[in-house]
Design a protein around this motif. Sequence first.
Motif, PDB file in Angstrom:
ATOM      1  N   ALA A 126       0.822  -1.218   0.000  1.00 33.18           N
ATOM      2  CA  ALA A 126       0.000   0.000   0.000  1.00 33.18           C
ATOM      3  C   ALA A 126       0.856   1.268   0.000  1.00 33.18           C
ATOM      4  O   ALA A 126       0.601   2.186  -0.793  1.00 33.18           O
ATOM      5  CB  ALA A 126      -0.969  -0.010   1.192  1.00 33.18           C
ATOM      6  N   LEU A 127       1.858   1.341   0.868  1.00 34.15           N
ATOM      7  CA  LEU A 127       2.665   2.565   0.912  1.00 34.15           C
ATOM      8  C   LEU A 127       3.459   2.782  -0.375  1.00 34.15           C
ATOM      9  O   LEU A 127       3.388   3.864  -0.967  1.00 34.15           O
ATOM     10  CB  LEU A 127       3.583   2.576   2.139  1.00 34.15           C
ATOM     11  CG  LEU A 127       2.886   2.825   3.486  1.00 34.15           C
ATOM     12  CD1 LEU A 127       3.894   2.741   4.628  1.00 34.15           C
ATOM     13  CD2 LEU A 127       2.184   4.186   3.505  1.00 34.15           C
ATOM     14  N   PRO A 128       4.246   1.807  -0.840  1.00 33.80           N
ATOM     15  CA  PRO A 128       4.971   2.075  -2.093  1.00 33.80           C
ATOM     16  C   PRO A 128       4.038   2.341  -3.267  1.00 33.80           C
ATOM     17  O   PRO A 128       4.334   3.209  -4.110  1.00 33.80           O
ATOM     18  CB  PRO A 128       5.822   0.813  -2.315  1.00 33.80           C
ATOM     19  CG  PRO A 128       5.375  -0.200  -1.331  1.00 33.80           C
ATOM     20  CD  PRO A 128       4.662   0.526  -0.234  1.00 33.80           C
ATOM     21  N   ASN A 129       2.914   1.647  -3.333  1.00 32.50           N
ATOM     22  CA  ASN A 129       2.003   1.867  -4.462  1.00 32.50           C
ATOM     23  C   ASN A 129       1.354   3.245  -4.384  1.00 32.50           C
ATOM     24  O   ASN A 129       1.184   3.924  -5.412  1.00 32.50           O
ATOM     25  CB  ASN A 129       0.924   0.782  -4.477  1.00 32.50           C
ATOM     26  CG  ASN A 129       0.256   0.664  -5.832  1.00 32.50           C
ATOM     27  OD1 ASN A 129       0.923   0.437  -6.838  1.00 32.50           O
ATOM     28  ND2 ASN A 129      -1.060   0.820  -5.870  1.00 32.50           N
ATOM     29  N   PHE A 130       1.010   3.671  -3.184  1.00 33.68           N
ATOM     30  CA  PHE A 130       0.438   5.013  -3.003  1.00 33.68           C
ATOM     31  C   PHE A 130       1.434   6.083  -3.455  1.00 33.68           C
ATOM     32  O   PHE A 130       1.104   6.961  -4.260  1.00 33.68           O
ATOM     33  CB  PHE A 130       0.069   5.221  -1.530  1.00 33.68           C
ATOM     34  CG  PHE A 130      -0.405   6.609  -1.219  1.00 33.68           C
ATOM     35  CD1 PHE A 130      -1.665   7.032  -1.619  1.00 33.68           C
ATOM     36  CD2 PHE A 130       0.399   7.506  -0.528  1.00 33.68           C
ATOM     37  CE1 PHE A 130      -2.107   8.331  -1.337  1.00 33.68           C
ATOM     38  CE2 PHE A 130      -0.037   8.793  -0.243  1.00 33.68           C
ATOM     39  CZ  PHE A 130      -1.287   9.207  -0.649  1.00 33.68           C
ATOM     40  N   TYR A 131       2.660   5.992  -2.965  1.00 30.97           N
ATOM     41  CA  TYR A 131       3.648   7.013  -3.334  1.00 30.97           C
ATOM     42  C   TYR A 131       4.047   6.907  -4.806  1.00 30.97           C
ATOM     43  O   TYR A 131       4.457   7.903  -5.409  1.00 30.97           O
ATOM     44  CB  TYR A 131       4.880   6.927  -2.426  1.00 30.97           C
ATOM     45  CG  TYR A 131       4.644   7.478  -1.045  1.00 30.97           C
ATOM     46  CD1 TYR A 131       4.319   8.815  -0.859  1.00 30.97           C
ATOM     47  CD2 TYR A 131       4.743   6.676   0.080  1.00 30.97           C
ATOM     48  CE1 TYR A 131       4.104   9.336   0.416  1.00 30.97           C
ATOM     49  CE2 TYR A 131       4.535   7.176   1.356  1.00 30.97           C
ATOM     50  CZ  TYR A 131       4.217   8.510   1.522  1.00 30.97           C
ATOM     51  OH  TYR A 131       4.012   9.024   2.777  1.00 30.97           O
ATOM     52  N   PHE A 132       3.950   5.719  -5.380  1.00 32.47           N
ATOM     53  CA  PHE A 132       4.163   5.601  -6.825  1.00 32.47           C
ATOM     54  C   PHE A 132       3.215   6.539  -7.569  1.00 32.47           C
ATOM     55  O   PHE A 132       3.628   7.288  -8.465  1.00 32.47           O
ATOM     56  CB  PHE A 132       3.938   4.152  -7.274  1.00 32.47           C
ATOM     57  CG  PHE A 132       4.083   3.967  -8.763  1.00 32.47           C
ATOM     58  CD1 PHE A 132       5.310   3.616  -9.306  1.00 32.47           C
ATOM     59  CD2 PHE A 132       3.005   4.143  -9.625  1.00 32.47           C
ATOM     60  CE1 PHE A 132       5.455   3.455 -10.689  1.00 32.47           C
ATOM     61  CE2 PHE A 132       3.152   3.980 -10.994  1.00 32.47           C
ATOM     62  CZ  PHE A 132       4.384   3.639 -11.528  1.00 32.47           C
ATOM     63  N   HIS A 133       1.956   6.525  -7.195  1.00 27.96           N
ATOM     64  CA  HIS A 133       0.977   7.328  -7.941  1.00 27.96           C
ATOM     65  C   HIS A 133       1.056   8.811  -7.583  1.00 27.96           C
ATOM     66  O   HIS A 133       0.871   9.656  -8.453  1.00 27.96           O
ATOM     67  CB  HIS A 133      -0.426   6.746  -7.759  1.00 27.96           C
ATOM     68  CG  HIS A 133      -0.556   5.403  -8.394  1.00 27.96           C
ATOM     69  ND1 HIS A 133      -0.433   5.229  -9.757  1.00 27.96           N
ATOM     70  CD2 HIS A 133      -0.716   4.158  -7.872  1.00 27.96           C
ATOM     71  CE1 HIS A 133      -0.546   3.940 -10.044  1.00 27.96           C
ATOM     72  NE2 HIS A 133      -0.713   3.268  -8.917  1.00 27.96           N
ATOM     73  N   THR A 134       1.326   9.146  -6.319  1.00 26.78           N
ATOM     74  CA  THR A 134       1.480  10.572  -5.987  1.00 26.78           C
ATOM     75  C   THR A 134       2.682  11.145  -6.734  1.00 26.78           C
ATOM     76  O   THR A 134       2.596  12.220  -7.329  1.00 26.78           O
ATOM     77  CB  THR A 134       1.664  10.793  -4.470  1.00 26.78           C
ATOM     78  OG1 THR A 134       2.869  10.204  -4.022  1.00 26.78           O
ATOM     79  CG2 THR A 134       0.512  10.211  -3.687  1.00 26.78           C
ATOM     80  N   THR A 135       3.797  10.412  -6.716  1.00 21.68           N
ATOM     81  CA  THR A 135       5.004  10.934  -7.360  1.00 21.68           C
ATOM     82  C   THR A 135       4.851  10.954  -8.872  1.00 21.68           C
ATOM     83  O   THR A 135       5.374  11.860  -9.541  1.00 21.68           O
ATOM     84  CB  THR A 135       6.238  10.106  -6.957  1.00 21.68           C
ATOM     85  OG1 THR A 135       6.294  10.011  -5.533  1.00 21.68           O
ATOM     86  CG2 THR A 135       7.516  10.747  -7.470  1.00 21.68           C
ATOM     87  N   THR A 136       4.169   9.973  -9.435  1.00 18.53           N
ATOM     88  CA  THR A 136       3.965   9.976 -10.882  1.00 18.53           C
ATOM     89  C   THR A 136       3.085  11.149 -11.301  1.00 18.53           C
ATOM     90  O   THR A 136       3.332  11.780 -12.348  1.00 18.53           O
ATOM     91  CB  THR A 136       3.388   8.632 -11.353  1.00 18.53           C
ATOM     92  OG1 THR A 136       4.300   7.593 -10.967  1.00 18.53           O
ATOM     93  CG2 THR A 136       3.217   8.599 -12.865  1.00 18.53           C
ATOM     94  N   ALA A 137       2.097  11.488 -10.495  1.00 16.63           N
ATOM     95  CA  ALA A 137       1.281  12.683 -10.793  1.00 16.63           C
ATOM     96  C   ALA A 137       2.170  13.927 -10.792  1.00 16.63           C
ATOM     97  O   ALA A 137       2.107  14.756 -11.717  1.00 16.63           O
ATOM     98  CB  ALA A 137       0.160  12.820  -9.753  1.00 16.63           C
ATOM     99  N   TYR A 138       2.995  14.039  -9.776  1.00 23.56           N
ATOM    100  CA  TYR A 138       3.935  15.172  -9.691  1.00 23.56           C
ATOM    101  C   TYR A 138       4.859  15.178 -10.904  1.00 23.56           C
ATOM    102  O   TYR A 138       5.087  16.223 -11.534  1.00 23.56           O
ATOM    103  CB  TYR A 138       4.730  15.054  -8.387  1.00 23.56           C
ATOM    104  CG  TYR A 138       5.812  16.086  -8.184  1.00 23.56           C
ATOM    105  CD1 TYR A 138       5.577  17.227  -7.414  1.00 23.56           C
ATOM    106  CD2 TYR A 138       7.080  15.918  -8.734  1.00 23.56           C
ATOM    107  CE1 TYR A 138       6.581  18.176  -7.215  1.00 23.56           C
ATOM    108  CE2 TYR A 138       8.082  16.857  -8.549  1.00 23.56           C
ATOM    109  CZ  TYR A 138       7.824  17.988  -7.790  1.00 23.56           C
ATOM    110  OH  TYR A 138       8.827  18.915  -7.605  1.00 23.56           O
ATOM    111  N   ALA A 139       5.391  14.013 -11.255  1.00 23.64           N
ATOM    112  CA  ALA A 139       6.334  13.912 -12.376  1.00 23.64           C
ATOM    113  C   ALA A 139       5.675  14.303 -13.693  1.00 23.64           C
ATOM    114  O   ALA A 139       6.300  14.949 -14.547  1.00 23.64           O
ATOM    115  CB  ALA A 139       6.896  12.491 -12.449  1.00 23.64           C
ATOM    116  N   ILE A 140       4.421  13.916 -13.880  1.00 20.01           N
ATOM    117  CA  ILE A 140       3.702  14.295 -15.101  1.00 20.01           C
ATOM    118  C   ILE A 140       3.588  15.824 -15.174  1.00 20.01           C
ATOM    119  O   ILE A 140       3.827  16.428 -16.229  1.00 20.01           O
ATOM    120  CB  ILE A 140       2.305  13.632 -15.135  1.00 20.01           C
ATOM    121  CG1 ILE A 140       2.433  12.126 -15.386  1.00 20.01           C
ATOM    122  CG2 ILE A 140       1.414  14.284 -16.207  1.00 20.01           C
ATOM    123  CD1 ILE A 140       1.121  11.348 -15.216  1.00 20.01           C
TER     124      ILE A 140
END
Lengths: 171, 171
Positions: free
Chosen positions: A133-147
């Motif tokens: 849950a934690l790595p997957n959550f931060y994957f999507h928050t950071t990917t949004a930021y990266a986009i």
Amino acid sequence: MSFNIYAASVPLFVNSLTDMRAWLDKAAAEKDETALMEARLAPDMRPLPAQYQMASDTAKNALARLTGTDAPSMPDTEASFAELRDRCDRTIAYLRSFDASALDGAEDREVVLKFPNGMGYRWQGAAYLTGFALPNFYFHTTTAYAILRNAGVALGKPDFLQHLGPPNLDA
Amino acid sequence: MSFNIYAASVPLFVNSLTDMRAWLDKAAAEKDETALMEARLAPDMRPLPAQYQMASDTAKNALARLTGTDAPSMPDTEASFAELRDRCDRTIAYLRSFDASALDGAEDREVVLKFPNGMGYRWQGAAYLTGFALPNFYFHTTTAYAILRNAGVALGKPDFLQHLGPPNLDA
């Protein structure tokens, strides 16, 4: 101060969903919203709205699974920044409906995650939270930021960590 | 199974540094290493090697601060995938030198983070881990992944979560 599975879940999810919500305001002030709603980092990666939706899903499903309850359904229909902000708000409100005692014993609760093909994972709650849950959550928050960064929006690390507030040590 | 500040730190850092190490093998097999060493998502974002270095720094500094000890110095001189793999390995070895008892009471330990301008943050250990170290660590792991994906390397979510191993539930 004690440390428990609540301290490692609800505040982290609320913090970053609040940060993500604020990025949309900066993005809208600088760039074309319609173009950003379709922005992605690679042709076979999901676009910006999906990153918000999957961050929301990961957080709300984590709390549901860790407490053995059902998360509110949120169909992935958001088609504007206003609707993504609302998705963040509804997810945050749901997360805030839990207090620490709601997660008593959650570290030992069996969590089963099944994929459409029938395969999946069975974990104890603590391993599910920290391994998935934690790595997957931060994957999507950071990917949004990266986009948003890749599309030229002027965000910086202080936006990613906006939940920290201003420094509390002066020079 | 109990839950403590060790369970929310060392295994997560080791997992993702191990995942990141493996991405380099896929990247080297598909693309030009020299070009990837300079790849970045935006002109004012740091390139791939810096994302590895900052993930390493965030993890090792977290363990040092939470235990009141000094982390090994790792000058950011890595100039090849081989050297980035070695950086991952040295960081993982340092993280593995801690057992759970080394973090007894770490949730209450005062952690001070000072910026070059003299300002900074003072936290209790638990707030430092969950408010700063974990999101900042995953920021750099995910940004490394995003740089590789944006450069055309064929990674997917199973690579990001490679530490989970194969599904343990059959269809």
